[in-house]
Design a protein around this motif. Structure first.
Motif, PDB file in Angstrom:
ATOM      1  N   THR A 125     -41.161  82.328  28.746  1.00 46.49           N
ATOM      2  CA  THR A 125     -41.824  83.034  27.651  1.00 46.49           C
ATOM      3  C   THR A 125     -41.258  84.456  27.583  1.00 46.49           C
ATOM      4  OG1 THR A 125     -43.835  81.754  27.942  1.00 46.49           O
ATOM      5  CG2 THR A 125     -44.059  83.858  26.794  1.00 46.49           C
ATOM      6  N   PRO A 126     -40.687  84.828  26.432  1.00 47.88           N
ATOM      7  CA  PRO A 126     -40.071  86.154  26.376  1.00 47.88           C
ATOM      8  C   PRO A 126     -41.102  87.280  26.483  1.00 47.88           C
ATOM      9  CG  PRO A 126     -39.995  85.077  24.227  1.00 47.88           C
ATOM     10  CD  PRO A 126     -40.562  84.079  25.172  1.00 47.88           C
ATOM     11  N   VAL A 127     -40.800  88.222  27.350  1.00 46.10           N
ATOM     12  CA  VAL A 127     -41.676  89.389  27.550  1.00 46.10           C
ATOM     13  C   VAL A 127     -40.890  90.627  27.143  1.00 46.10           C
ATOM     14  CG1 VAL A 127     -42.737  90.807  29.357  1.00 46.10           C
ATOM     15  CG2 VAL A 127     -43.070  88.330  29.365  1.00 46.10           C
ATOM     16  N   LYS A 128     -41.483  91.449  26.296  1.00 45.67           N
ATOM     17  CA  LYS A 128     -40.750  92.577  25.723  1.00 45.67           C
ATOM     18  C   LYS A 128     -40.460  93.677  26.749  1.00 45.67           C
ATOM     19  CE  LYS A 128     -39.011  94.619  22.118  1.00 45.67           C
ATOM     20  NZ  LYS A 128     -37.940  94.005  21.351  1.00 45.67           N
ATOM     21  N   ASP A 129     -41.501  94.089  27.455  1.00 46.46           N
ATOM     22  CA  ASP A 129     -41.331  95.234  28.345  1.00 46.46           C
ATOM     23  C   ASP A 129     -41.614  94.779  29.782  1.00 46.46           C
ATOM     24  OD1 ASP A 129     -41.543  97.563  29.799  1.00 46.46           O
ATOM     25  OD2 ASP A 129     -42.639  98.665  28.251  1.00 46.46           O
ATOM     26  N   GLU A 130     -40.552  94.365  30.464  1.00 46.90           N
ATOM     27  CA  GLU A 130     -40.709  93.772  31.800  1.00 46.90           C
ATOM     28  C   GLU A 130     -41.315  94.766  32.797  1.00 46.90           C
ATOM     29  OE1 GLU A 130     -40.382  90.769  32.881  1.00 46.90           O
ATOM     30  OE2 GLU A 130     -39.080  89.706  31.464  1.00 46.90           O
ATOM     31  N   ILE A 131     -40.974  96.035  32.637  1.00 47.00           N
ATOM     32  CA  ILE A 131     -41.475  97.029  33.609  1.00 47.00           C
ATOM     33  C   ILE A 131     -42.981  97.223  33.431  1.00 47.00           C
ATOM     34  CG2 ILE A 131     -41.324  99.467  34.343  1.00 47.00           C
ATOM     35  CD1 ILE A 131     -38.334  99.294  33.516  1.00 47.00           C
ATOM     36  N   ALA A 132     -43.382  97.417  32.169  1.00 47.17           N
ATOM     37  CA  ALA A 132     -44.828  97.573  31.912  1.00 47.17           C
ATOM     38  C   ALA A 132     -45.572  96.297  32.310  1.00 47.17           C
ATOM     39  CB  ALA A 132     -45.056  97.883  30.434  1.00 47.17           C
ATOM     40  N   PHE A 133     -44.931  95.163  32.054  1.00 46.08           N
ATOM     41  CA  PHE A 133     -45.555  93.880  32.379  1.00 46.08           C
ATOM     42  C   PHE A 133     -45.773  93.748  33.895  1.00 46.08           C
ATOM     43  CE2 PHE A 133     -45.328  89.384  33.519  1.00 46.08           C
ATOM     44  CZ  PHE A 133     -46.300  88.855  32.691  1.00 46.08           C
ATOM     45  N   SER A 134     -44.763  94.091  34.671  1.00 49.53           N
ATOM     46  CA  SER A 134     -44.887  93.962  36.134  1.00 49.53           C
ATOM     47  C   SER A 134     -45.997  94.863  36.659  1.00 49.53           C
ATOM     48  CB  SER A 134     -43.593  94.371  36.830  1.00 49.53           C
ATOM     49  OG  SER A 134     -42.595  93.516  36.438  1.00 49.53           O
ATOM     50  N   LYS A 135     -46.070  96.073  36.103  1.00 46.54           N
ATOM     51  CA  LYS A 135     -47.118  96.995  36.558  1.00 46.54           C
ATOM     52  C   LYS A 135     -48.488  96.439  36.179  1.00 46.54           C
ATOM     53  CE  LYS A 135     -48.924 101.656  36.366  1.00 46.54           C
ATOM     54  NZ  LYS A 135     -50.266 101.152  36.136  1.00 46.54           N
ATOM     55  N   LEU A 136     -48.593  95.969  34.945  1.00 50.21           N
ATOM     56  CA  LEU A 136     -49.870  95.416  34.484  1.00 50.21           C
ATOM     57  C   LEU A 136     -50.272  94.209  35.334  1.00 50.21           C
ATOM     58  CD1 LEU A 136     -52.081  95.501  32.207  1.00 50.21           C
ATOM     59  CD2 LEU A 136     -50.759  93.695  31.112  1.00 50.21           C
ATOM     60  N   ARG A 137     -49.287  93.403  35.642  1.00 49.27           N
ATOM     61  CA  ARG A 137     -49.560  92.203  36.441  1.00 49.27           C
ATOM     62  C   ARG A 137     -50.182  92.601  37.785  1.00 49.27           C
ATOM     63  NH1 ARG A 137     -45.850  88.729  39.391  1.00 49.27           N
ATOM     64  NH2 ARG A 137     -47.120  86.892  39.791  1.00 49.27           N
ATOM     65  N   ALA A 149     -49.285  94.452  24.383  1.00 50.99           N
ATOM     66  CA  ALA A 149     -48.205  95.426  24.161  1.00 50.99           C
ATOM     67  C   ALA A 149     -47.008  95.110  25.055  1.00 50.99           C
ATOM     68  CB  ALA A 149     -48.716  96.839  24.424  1.00 50.99           C
ATOM     69  N   ALA A 150     -47.279  94.825  26.333  1.00 57.39           N
ATOM     70  CA  ALA A 150     -46.164  94.549  27.251  1.00 57.39           C
ATOM     71  C   ALA A 150     -45.449  93.251  26.873  1.00 57.39           C
ATOM     72  CB  ALA A 150     -46.688  94.468  28.685  1.00 57.39           C
ATOM     73  N   VAL A 151     -46.222  92.238  26.492  1.00 55.61           N
ATOM     74  CA  VAL A 151     -45.614  90.925  26.227  1.00 55.61           C
ATOM     75  C   VAL A 151     -44.962  90.870  24.848  1.00 55.61           C
ATOM     76  CG1 VAL A 151     -46.128  88.459  25.911  1.00 55.61           C
ATOM     77  CG2 VAL A 151     -47.133  89.701  27.831  1.00 55.61           C
ATOM     78  N   THR A 152     -45.667  91.342  23.826  1.00 53.62           N
ATOM     79  CA  THR A 152     -45.124  91.190  22.460  1.00 53.62           C
ATOM     80  C   THR A 152     -44.346  92.426  22.006  1.00 53.62           C
ATOM     81  OG1 THR A 152     -47.055  92.130  21.338  1.00 53.62           O
ATOM     82  CG2 THR A 152     -47.127  89.772  21.812  1.00 53.62           C
ATOM     83  N   GLY A 153     -44.570  93.534  22.692  1.00 53.55           N
ATOM     84  CA  GLY A 153     -43.924  94.779  22.267  1.00 53.55           C
ATOM     85  C   GLY A 153     -44.642  95.431  21.101  1.00 53.55           C
TER      86      GLY A 153
END
Ligand code: SF4
Lengths: 585, 143
Positions: free
Chosen positions: A208-220, A514-518
């Protein structure tokens, strides 16, 4: 378009025609995903036929749909919905499950699957690099577990299958994903059966494409931490959803003996969290990428040396307290049988409870074998329901048709023909309003009301007074409307699980999107998407001549309990509905 | 503040715990949990410990200790005294109070869950106890 694959698979079983459907980015933005997007699609697919199409008509589209968060590695975001016109209710139908199916649909390159038409022979739809329909008459008649074992290959396919109940069009037949993840409600398995579609098997390799990998990892990491620190989540990990039985009993939330009793200490002790862990638990399981692992494994009732999916709260309440049965092993067997046969445990147990009450009142002689004192007959009855044999044929049509047939409407336990799930509106009046106004009928998972009234979740935008009480109707209409609108995004459309997301709030959803869809979603926008989704489902129902005059609760909830945590309490439904419709219109 | 000082809290809530320790249904259940639970209160400051591990006084299934002590508690529950009073009157939604931080529970969830069967009989005992000790002015009007 991050978060989405941008394609929906379209399969017409009658024409053996397979294609893909694409939607504009604005459409994804307006409907987000899950059953929100499915409601939009159904309206567009059926157009003028929406008002009168029989749910068993081949044209009724069966829509599997993921959300933008499904298949990402955020904890508690495994969900996928299945929607169609419901044969049980005649209106908008939807059901949700976790597991691995949603992630795999996206891995195969699709946001969802639309199945229409009717195959000439029983078929399995294989979705991988190539899409194909395989005639599989040899699988027809098998239960969902055997079907899964035959199809799964070396375990690489994620499978959604029907059992005999779906084949025989029991109106509350479920679809079972792998073993034990149930799309239980509103008879989606019967729709699948009417299409001669035995199963869907999916495998793929896309991420599944994630727009902002850095923000996503932090959020995760942040969400995992939040989850770890939440007492509710710790309870779910340690005891599963059945951990709520004792606490629900304290507040009068648990259905006992056909909703007629307010307390049952011995029964709740026998069926509760510690008994479950001591007597039947064999291990935990999780859905895709979820740290909660609230799913339970118990000894397989057919082969005790093996493990099988164990009952969750709704099933323990349904085949336990509701039927006045304190035998936990019997509950586990009933759960196993329902999963294998492909029956919704809530509708099945509720229909049986109604038959017992009718038998008690001398309204249906043939149901005499059913009584509060004879719980072991449940298993035979479930087999008969799935096969539509003897009285099972009558019970297979659900509670509302049963009571209508024998002129016992006062015993109905449904809203808009969908059996009430096992949380008592006398304990939580807001939940009563949520049931009455639910677009699929009585529903505890399509809005956030239950999480809020139980006290498990707090949302910044939904005001809860300092002296909040479950057993008051005052002020609840606003709470329910807001919980429905936000819940339509949070639970039905985004891909978050109702349980896994208990500790998360609107800002977590906004950060995740925001992190996933941008794309940034303001709170206002999320609420208006939710309202749009809620209204669309309502419009579908109104087109089918089911309007707000059907927003009612069963009679039993206006009879106050004489004991227990909800003693003396009944929802003021007139006040609730009046205030609610003032806010909605 | 419902209680003017710690001694009133000990009389009311401490007294409730002692009644629980003597109760034929509740006492053995708490004893069987084999855990030590400390309740820390503020406004007024006070502390009550339920000790199920040492030998209790005659007629009780477990010990109830007022004030500080060196026992290592398995579960610590912290709240204001007003919330505690409202809780035992059955007026506080436990889950909501925990979510809002009005009550803080520390300890393994398995041990915290062991307390649940105790709550219901205690709801019945508390108003009776307040009446018996002459604190019926603390009861809500409907009682
Ligand atoms: S919380 Fe439970 S049901 Fe939800 S995704 Fe996690 S394991 Fe699955």
């Amino acid at each position: 378009m991050s978060g989405y694959l941008g394609k929906i698979l379209y399969v017409d079983l009658s024409k053996e025609f397979i294609s893909t459907y694409t939607l504009k980015p604005e459409t994804y933005r307006e409907w987000l995903g899950g059953s929100g997007l499915s409601a939009y699609l159904m309206d567009n697919l059926l157009k003028d036929k929406l008002g009168f199409l029989d749910p068993f008509d081949p044209e009724n589209p069966l829509i599997f749909m993921t959300g933008p968060l499904t298949g990402t590695y955020l904890t508690g975001s495994s969900r996928v919905s299945v929607s169609a016109l419901s044969p049980l209710t005649g209106i908008w139908g939807e059901s949700h499950a976790g597991g691995f199916l949603g992630k795999e649909i996206k891995a195969a390159g699709y946001d969802g699957i639309i199945v229409t038409g009717r195959a000439k022979q029983p078929v399995v739809l294989y979705i991988e690099e190539e899409i194909c329909l395989k005639e599989t008459p040899e699988l027809w008649g098998l239960d969902t577990y055997e079907t899964y074992d035959r199809i799964r290959g070396n375990g690489s396919y994620q499978v959604a299958a029907i059992g005999p109940a779906g084949e025989n069009q029991v109106l509350y037949a479920s679809i079972i994903h792998n073993k034990g993840h149930a799309f239980g409600r509103t008879g989606m398995g019967a729709v699948m059966g009417s299409k001669n579609l035995k199963a869907i098997a999916v495998k793929g390799e896309q991420k599944t494409p994630v727009k902002d990998e850095i923000a996503f990892s932090k959020l995760r990491r942040d969400l995992l931490e939040k989850s770890k620190n939440s007492l509710a989540i710790q309870m779910l990990t340690s005891f599963g959803t059945n951990g709520t039985l004792e606490i629900g009993h304290l507040s009068g939330d648990v259905p006992i003996k056909g909703w007629q009793e307010g307390e049952w200490d011995e029964g709740v002790e026998s069926l509760g969290a510690f008994s479950y862990n001591e007597k039947i638990l064999k291990g935990n399981r999780s859905c895709f990428a979820c740290s909660v692992a609230c799913k339970r494994d118990v000894a397989d009732p057919i082969n005790p040396n093996k493990k099988a999916p164990g009952p969750e709260y709704e099933t323990v309440a349904g085949f336990g307290t509701l039927l006045f049965n304190r035998d936990l092993e019997l509950v586990a067997s009933a759960n196993d049988l329902c999963n294998r046969l492909g029956l919704d445990t809530i509708s099945a147990s509720s229909t049986i409870a109604t038959a017992i009450r009718m038998s008690e009142d001398g309204l249906w002689d043939e149901s005499n074998e059913l009584s509060w004192d004879n719980p072991h007959v449940i298993l035979t009855i479930l087999e008969k329901i799935a096969a539509r044999e003897d009285i099972g044929d009558i019970l297979a049509d659900g509670t509302s048709r049963l009571v209508a047939r024998f002129n016992a409407r006062h015993l109905d336990l449904t809203v808009k023909n969908l059996e009430v799930p096992y949380h008592d509106p006398r304990a939580y009046h807001g939940l009563g309003l949520a049931y009455a106004t639910g677009n699929r009928g009585a529903c505890h998972v399509s809005c956030l009301t239950l999480n809020i009234e139980l006290g498990a979740s707090i949302y910044q935008s939904i005001d809860i007074p300092d002296d909040f009480q479950g057993q008051t109707s005052v002020g609840k209409a606003k709470l329910v409307k807001e919980a429905q609108d936000l819940g339509s995004v949070f639970l039905a459309a985004s891909g978050f699980c109702q349980l896994g997301s208990i500790p998360f709030d609107e800002s977590d959803l906004q950060s995740a999107l925001a992190a996933v869809t941008g794309k940034e979603y303001s709170l206002e926008e999320l609420r208006s998407i939710g309202e749009r989704i809620w209204q669309k489902k309502r419009e579908i129902n109104e087109t089918r001549k089911v309007d707000k005059s059907a927003d009612k609760l069963p009679d039993i909830f206006f009879r106050a309990q004489e004991n227990g945590g909800a003693k003396g309490s009944t929802p003021d439904i007139d006040l609730l509905l009046k205030e609610y419709w003032q806010l909605r219109e | 503040m419902v209680f003017n000082d710690a001694s009133e809290l000990y009389k009311c809530i401490g007294g409730l715990f002692v009644k629980g320790a003597q109760h034929e249904a509740m006492g053995p259940k708490v004893k069987a949990s084999n855990i030590i639970i400390r309740f820390n209160y503020t406004q007024p400051e006070a502390s009550l410990t339920i000790d199920t591990q040492s030998t209790p006084p005659e007629g009780q299934y477990f010990n109830v200790i007022h004030g500080d002590n060196d026992l290592k508690a398995d579960v610590v529950m912290s709240m204001t005294s007003d919330i505690a009073h409202q809780f035992w009157l059955g007026k506080v939604n436990l889950t909501l109070a925990l979510s809002r931080g009005q009550m803080v529970a520390q300890g393994p969830i398995q041990s915290i869950m062991r307390l649940l069967p105790v709550i219901k009989p205690a709801y019945e005992l508390y108003p009776q106890h307040l009446q018996e000790i002459g604190f019926d002015h603390l009861l809500p009007e409907e009682n």
